[in-house]
Design an enzyme around this catalytic site. Structure first.
Site, PDB file in Angstrom:
ATOM      1  N   GLU A   1       0.807  -1.047   0.053  1.00 31.40           N
ATOM      2  CA  GLU A   1       0.062   0.073   0.034  1.00 31.40           C
ATOM      3  C   GLU A   1       0.727   1.097   0.197  1.00 31.40           C
ATOM      4  O   GLU A   1       0.940   2.053   1.201  1.00 31.40           O
ATOM      5  CB  GLU A   1      -0.978  -0.079   1.270  1.00 31.40           C
ATOM      6  CG  GLU A   1      -1.915  -1.248   1.452  1.00 31.40           C
ATOM      7  CD  GLU A   1      -2.825  -1.244   2.463  1.00 31.40           C
ATOM      8  OE1 GLU A   1      -2.844  -0.148   2.968  1.00 31.40           O
ATOM      9  OE2 GLU A   1      -3.819  -2.023   2.334  1.00 31.40           O
TER      10      GLU A   1
ATOM     11  N   GLU B   1      -5.396  -8.613   0.864  1.00 30.79           N
ATOM     12  CA  GLU B   1      -6.137  -8.405   2.374  1.00 30.79           C
ATOM     13  C   GLU B   1      -7.414  -8.055   2.173  1.00 30.79           C
ATOM     14  O   GLU B   1      -7.881  -7.282   1.365  1.00 30.79           O
ATOM     15  CB  GLU B   1      -5.515  -7.240   3.058  1.00 30.79           C
ATOM     16  CG  GLU B   1      -3.970  -7.169   3.713  1.00 30.79           C
ATOM     17  CD  GLU B   1      -3.468  -5.957   4.281  1.00 30.79           C
ATOM     18  OE1 GLU B   1      -4.407  -5.057   4.693  1.00 30.79           O
ATOM     19  OE2 GLU B   1      -2.177  -5.658   4.052  1.00 30.79           O
TER      20      GLU B   1
HETATM   21  C1  FCB Z   1      -4.233  -2.080   5.665  1.00 29.84           C
HETATM   22  C2  FCB Z   1      -2.879  -2.441   6.220  1.00 29.84           C
HETATM   23  C3  FCB Z   1      -2.728  -3.521   7.225  1.00 29.84           C
HETATM   24  C4  FCB Z   1      -4.093  -3.119   8.236  1.00 29.84           C
HETATM   25  C5  FCB Z   1      -5.310  -3.030   7.441  1.00 29.84           C
HETATM   26  C6  FCB Z   1      -6.611  -3.048   8.307  1.00 29.84           C
HETATM   27  O1  FCB Z   1      -4.196  -0.740   5.212  1.00 29.84           O
HETATM   28  O2  FCB Z   1      -2.000  -2.918   4.990  1.00 29.84           O
HETATM   29  O3  FCB Z   1      -1.728  -3.322   7.678  1.00 29.84           O
HETATM   30  O4  FCB Z   1      -3.623  -2.371   9.033  1.00 29.84           O
HETATM   31  O5  FCB Z   1      -5.324  -1.946   6.721  1.00 29.84           O
END
Ligand code: FCB
Length: 488
Positions: free
Chosen positions: A170, A393
């Site tokens: 990110e 994620e």
């Molecule tokens: C993302 C991050 C991860 C975590 C999630 C909830 O932005 O990559 O580390 O904090 O959010």
């Protein structure tokens, strides 16, 4: 257990299921084995920066409990684990390699290998060594070069033992939260810095790619981006939503795939654009083997002529006002706002974030809207020539309560079921999605939110470091076991 239609690719063993974490969020042990401080150690120590001034000093004590955690991962029945490597453990302040840091990841990787768990390792999940921040951090092009050197150390050491290398997690968060809005480490709030950090991060990614290919030729190499698609609140806000997507999503993806920044944003922010050297875009657009997609929620926007003016716009107005004052253009207060707004409008389309009422939200306040994941995946697939996608994620923060030794995280369970169903549908609509990682294996240090927000499918009692499977984890276990036995 989680359920998908009979013909779903998710039911097949080729579809990779995993859980994800990141070094600073779980490891603790910040002061051992010559690890050097990171920007997050510094940021956490600043009063007011992080909820209750929490920090990663102990976190889930994974540095010491890694074997137990690997057993836990294995007990879930997942195929893969996405972890991150802490740069401050690997390269010391004087630039030399810290063997003890490599040894830790060697132990961890060996433990995972013993359980046959595929490894996806992120090289940068936000924990920049503080000694590099002291020299400008991501505002200094030299940091990109340092990242390439660090990549060389890690990938020549572990080679193909890591099946998937992720350069950056990110960059939007690192650049915008860290250097533009100042809500993450290192806490700089400056538009120009935000865009400069972004460019240097993408450069770092591009510089690392050929090194990864050389050192781990059988592994796959890519990057992880976060997407929060923007939806217009009404018809007059369609262009505003498009602009917001350009600024927050395409600004990162387009240079990687097409070697160009979106013109709309570039022109709009012309006065704060970084210097782009002649070969930069070529470096940044080095072919990737996969794209990691992080998705949690969507965002609603309205065109800026409605509702309250967002902070970003206010900052821009401030800057515009300063420029006007500098040119001796003195205005009375009433006409000033109007004139400034006009001035901003001439420069492009602006938008405000809008909070919808009466929608389902998770504990962190993010709207639950699974359909946005489906739309995002099909839209990206139409817009770009993409490599295979991994959902790297996805997950929900829930205010979990341990009752009688159990955690019934119904909302999270539902969240996973509904989002995974969207992944299934996206695959059926032709999007090449090869895997899915739940965020997160266990509750951990949630950045500026400290330990308040729990994203784990496994509950962590921070006092005793006991791990307890939540209902959402048990559902994964059941599904993955049934899949292994060919029962689906
Ligand atoms: C993302 C991050 C991860 C975590 C999630 C909830 O932005 O990559 O580390 O904090 O959010």
């Amino acid at each position: 257990m989680y359920k998908f239609p009979k013909d779903s690719k998710l039911n097949k063993p080729e579809f990779l299921f995993g859980v994800a974490t990141a070094s600073y969020q779980i490891e603790g042990a910040t002061n051992v084995d010559e690890r050097c401080p990171s920007i997050w150690d510094t940021f956490c120590a600043k009063p007011g920066a992080v909820y209750k001034q929490h920090n990663g000093d102990v976190a889930c004590n994974h540095y010491n409990l890694y074997q137990q955690d690997v057993d836990l991962i294995s007990s879930l029945g997942v195929d893969a684990y996405r972890l991150s490597i802490a740069w401050p453990r690997i390269i010391k302040t004087d630039g030399s390699v810290n063997q003890k840091g490599l040894d830790f990841y060697d132990r961890l990787i060996s433990a995972l290998e013993e359980k046959n768990i595929t490894i996806m390792a992120t090289l940068y999940h936000w924990d920049l060594p503080q000694y590099l921040e002291d020299k400008g951090g991501w505002l200094n092009r030299e940091t990109s070069v340092k990242f390439a050197e660090y990549t060389d150390v890690v990938s020549s050491y572990f080679g193909d033992r890591i099946s998937f290398y992720v350069t950056l997690n990110e960059p939007w968060c690192s650049a915008y939260h860290g250097y533009r809005y100042g809500i993450h480490a290192p806490g700089i709030a400056d538009e120009k810095s935000g865009f400069l950090a972004c460019h240097n991060l993408l450069l770092a990614h591009g510089m690392a790619m050929p090194i990864l290919r050389k050192n781990a030729s059988n592994s796959k190499h890519g990057i992880v981006l976060n997407f929060t698609p923007n939806y217009p609140v009404d018809d007059s806000s369609i262009e505003a939503a498009q602009f917001a997507d350009d600024e927050h999503s395409h600004w990162f993806l387009k240079p990687l795939i097409d070697g160009k920044y979106p013109e709309s944003v570039y022109n709009h922010f012309l006065d704060v654009m970084p210097v782009i050297e002649s070969t930069d875009m070529q470096i940044i657009s080095e072919k990737i083997d996969f794209l990691g997609v992080n998705f949690y929620s969507r965002s609603m926007v309205s065109n800026a002529r409605q509702g309250k003016v967002s902070d970003t716009i206010l900052q821009k107005l401030d800057r515009a006002e300063i420029r006007m004052q500098e040119s001796n253009d003195v205005l009375d207060d009433d006409t000033k706002a109007e004139k400034l707004q006009k001035l901003m409008n001439q420069k492009g389309i602006h938008y405000n974030s809008v909070d919808l009422e009466e929608v389902e939200r998770t504990h962190i306040g993010w709207e639950v809207h699974p359909e946005a994941l489906l739309k995002l995946l099909t839209d990206l697939n139409q817009t770009y020539q993409l490599p295979p996608i991994y959902i790297t994620e996805n997950g929900a923060a829930v205010d979990d309560q341990l009752v009688g030794g159990k955690i019934d995280d119904e909302q999270r369970y539902r969240y996973y079921q509904n989002h995974l169903s969207m992944v299934d549908q996206a695959i059926k609509l032709g999007v090449d999605i090869r895997g899915y990682f739940a965020w997160s294996l266990m509750d951990n240090f949630e950045w500026a939110e400290g330990y308040k927000m729990r994203f784990g499918i496994v509950y962590v009692d921070y006092e005793t470091q006991t791990r307890t499977l939540k209902r959402s984890a048990i559902k994964f276990q059941e599904f993955l076991n049934a899949r292994k036995q060919g029962l689906l």
